[in-house]
Design an enzyme around this catalytic site. Structure first.
Site, PDB file in Angstrom:
ATOM      1  NE  ARG A 218      -4.294  -1.381   0.108  1.00  0.00           N
ATOM      2  CZ  ARG A 218      -4.458  -2.474  -0.613  1.00  0.00           C
ATOM      3  NH1 ARG A 218      -3.474  -2.892  -1.392  1.00  0.00           N
ATOM      4  NH2 ARG A 218      -5.590  -3.160  -0.563  1.00  0.00           N
TER       5      ARG A 218
ATOM      6  CD  GLU B 169      -2.727   3.366  -5.691  1.00  0.00           C
ATOM      7  OE1 GLU B 169      -3.752   2.671  -5.875  1.00  0.00           O
ATOM      8  OE2 GLU B 169      -1.652   2.892  -5.286  1.00  0.00           O
TER       9      GLU B 169
ATOM     10  CG  HIS C   2      -2.742  -0.682  -6.809  1.00  0.00           C
ATOM     11  ND1 HIS C   2      -3.207   0.033  -5.735  1.00  0.00           N
ATOM     12  CD2 HIS C   2      -2.711  -1.976  -6.408  1.00  0.00           C
ATOM     13  CE1 HIS C   2      -3.453  -0.780  -4.727  1.00  0.00           C
ATOM     14  NE2 HIS C   2      -3.150  -2.018  -5.118  1.00  0.00           N
TER      15      HIS C   2
END
Length: 336
Positions: A242, A271, A290
């Protein structure tokens, strides 16, 4: 809407990224109706999910306000391992089960971490761009300094299922593997060839630091200015966990001041990442969207698992993977 309405909540970031057919197949077997929303705000979720019994969530934030506005909601099922986007205390207070898929994407993420390690060590991205741009000699000159990989040290922050898989794979490259994790069973790490050390020792000794910990109040900004100063100037940091485990401004400073050699990042604090983020302008940083968990097969399996867990709730059964296991559900669920 019927009492069996199930809402799939998606943000625009993941739109089209997860197939619906697997969930629909599982939920249709119990007579559930599936509605797909594009919910970007609390109000969006409340409007679309007012009658829902279960929420299926990708990245949407499910807050206390949202949960208190959904009286029929019995469970929130998260696509993936992490559940930091769900207010766990609020869910428990409101009798809502929070469910994750803890065995999702172990192989994909561990492979991704190893790929980032290799790409950082060998400066693949910089070299590729340079050669394609006609800068052959510049790329040759930029080879040094370059570590050997074999015989160097990989430090794993978090030695859970993914971290331990990374350790096994890293040993194929003759990397020494150390780990920092106050919660893992030592026998599990020894089995994978990981030597447990303190976080401080890990940072000081590692040539590559790979992050594999959950994001919670204790791990938010676990790596900041103090920690980067403890690392070798030749070391790389890799994050497939994360973004907020790392204090991003501190990382930017460490890179600009050459306190560390570079970074391989699959996740960011914000993000989608801001196009003006300084990390995106650095030749020694690999930036990915991601994507560590993704493969066609893994996402089909994820979608099916989410559908199965939601179907269990709709059918009056206790899910297999409840995060807040001490919650008192709104209706009695059969434990099998």
């Amino acid at each position: 809407m019927t009492d069996n309405t199930i809402l799939v909540v998606r943000t625009d970031v993941m739109s089209g990224g997860i197939p619906m057919s697997e969930e629909i197949e599982e939920l249709s077997r119990v007579g559930a109706e599936v509605i797909e929303g594009n919910c970007l705000t609390e109000d969006d979720i409340i409007k679309v999910a007012g009658e829902a019994r279960v929420l299926l969530v990708v990245f949407s934030r499910i807050t206390r306000r949202v949960m208190e506005a959904l009286p029929r909601c019995q469970a929130i099922v998260r696509y993936g391992i992490g559940y930091d986007t769900v207010d766990l205390a609020a869910a428990t207070d409101n009798g809502i089960l929070v469910v994750n898929v803890p065995d999702f994407c172990f192989e994909e993420v561990s492979n991704h971490a190893i790929a980032l390690l290799l790409a950082c060590a060998k400066k693949f991205i910089f070299m590729d761009r340079g050669v394609k741009a006609g800068r052959w000699e510049e790329c040759k000159a930029a080879q040094a300094p370059m570590g050997s990989i074999w015989g160097q040290t990989l430090g794993l922050i978090g030695c859970g299922n993914i971290g331990r898989r990374v350790a096994r794979k890293a040993q194929c490259f003759d990397l020494r593997v150390i780990g920092a994790d106050p919660f893992v069973d030592k026998s599990l790490t020894e089995e994978c060839g990981i030597t447990l050390v303190s976080l401080e020792a890990l940072l000081q000794e590692s040539d590559y630091v790979s992050v594999h910990t959950f994001l919670n109040a204790d791990t938010r900004h676990l790596l900041g200015e103090k920690e980067f100063k403890q690392m070798k100037s030749s070391a790389y940091i890799i994050n497939t966990a994360r973004g907020s485990v790392i204090d991003e401004p501190a990382l930017i400073k460490a890179l600009l001041e050459k306190q560390i050699a570079g970074a391989g990042l699959d996740v960011f604090e914000q993000e989608p990442v801001d196009p003006d983020n300084p990390l995106l302008k650095m030749d020694n940083v690999i930036a990915l969207p991601h994507s560590a968990s993704f493969s066609d097969a893994s996402f089909r399996r994820l979608a099916r698992s989410v559908g199965q867990e939601a179907a269990r709730v709709v059918s009056g059964k206790w899910p297999r993977n409840v995060v807040n296991s001490g919650v008192k559900p709104k209706i009695d669920l059969v434990r099998e």
